[in-house]
Design a protein around this motif. Sequence first.
Motif: not given
Length: 329
Positions: A30-31, A39, A158-159, A194, A219, A256, A259, A261-262, A286, A317
């Motif tokens: 569900e995404t 995000r 999803v990542l 993680l 995570m 790296h 993400n 936003r990171i 990633n 990481g």
Amino acid sequence: MTLRPVRIAGTGSYLPEKVLTNQELEKLVETSDEWIRSRTGIRERRIAAEGEFTSDLATKAARNALEQAGIEPSEIELIIVATITPDTLTPATACYVQEKLGADRAVAFDISAACSGFLYAMEMARSLIAAGGIQNALIVGAEKLSAFVNWSDRNTCVLFGDGAGAAVLVPSENGGGRILASHLGTDGRQTELLNIPGGGSCCPITIDNAEENLATLAMQGREVFKHAVNAMRRASEHAIESAGLSAEDIDLVIPHQANLRIIDAIVDRLEVSKDKVFINLEKYGNTSAAAVAIALDEANREGKIKSGDHILLVAFGAGLTWASAAIKW
Ligand code: COA
């Protein structure tokens, strides 16, 4: 003892053919494409074929790097593979890569430092070449994360993606490009943020726990996010300062690729302009230890790095681990 400067003589990468888009993930969990893009910045990722292992991805990336460096596999003295998704717990994935390349002379081993692994490998190899112990090294970041993702957990599946990147290190001629400085760090108090909890000696997979998906990535996303921003900012500042540079001297930052936003948060804090930051995470997600290595190769092959440029590599990481390197190309 005089330490020899060390440079990168060639880079390479390999991405599996199969593309898994956000829209396809909508059918698994569900995404939504909108949630994932807003995000993380990720649009799609690559997935290795069933019979394609981490060592296969690593070997293909390594061949590209060796070809660019003009070095034959038979000349390679050291192979380090950074991975958290080895073909087997033992022997090391680097041993399979040695065999697949026909690099009979090379000493080969893996290091496990998650997404910081490629930069950990670079510093190990640099130190050995600098001290005169070896003449060259092949370093590879390679992951088949699709084999360690819980495909029913939307918080993680999803990542991540699969891929490999590689570089060949050799002594640097006088005045030429070189690795100027690097910085590595670890915080073993944060192992629970993680990890892959099962499949090791503390939690073997048994008939009783087989359905709990313990051998997949777990995570705490928000906590990891905060640590990632702080650790990568500090590691970047360390490498820039140790290299005798300032932020405005940096021509390209290769962070790296976890993400967007990171990355944005780090770039803001470092006061580096956004057009100096290399980003490809929208295509691959990633890829852990492979991410910086793939990005370095793409930037190199796209002509984004010129001779004499100063580049900053920085990663973060599980571990937690972090690492950075300032390089004169
Ligand atoms: N699709 C839709 N909703 C999702 C989702 C997905 N794929 N994954 C999580 N959510 C939901 C959560 O369940 C939560 O719902 P709730 O509020 O009802 O509990 C909501 O979205 C918000 O979750 P939150 O954790 O606040 O989201 P976030 O803004 O922190 O983004 C991450 C989540 C994972 C993208 C973000 O924390 C992150 O990037 N962390 C770092 C991860 C990383 O880079 N790890 C590797 C480091 S090397």
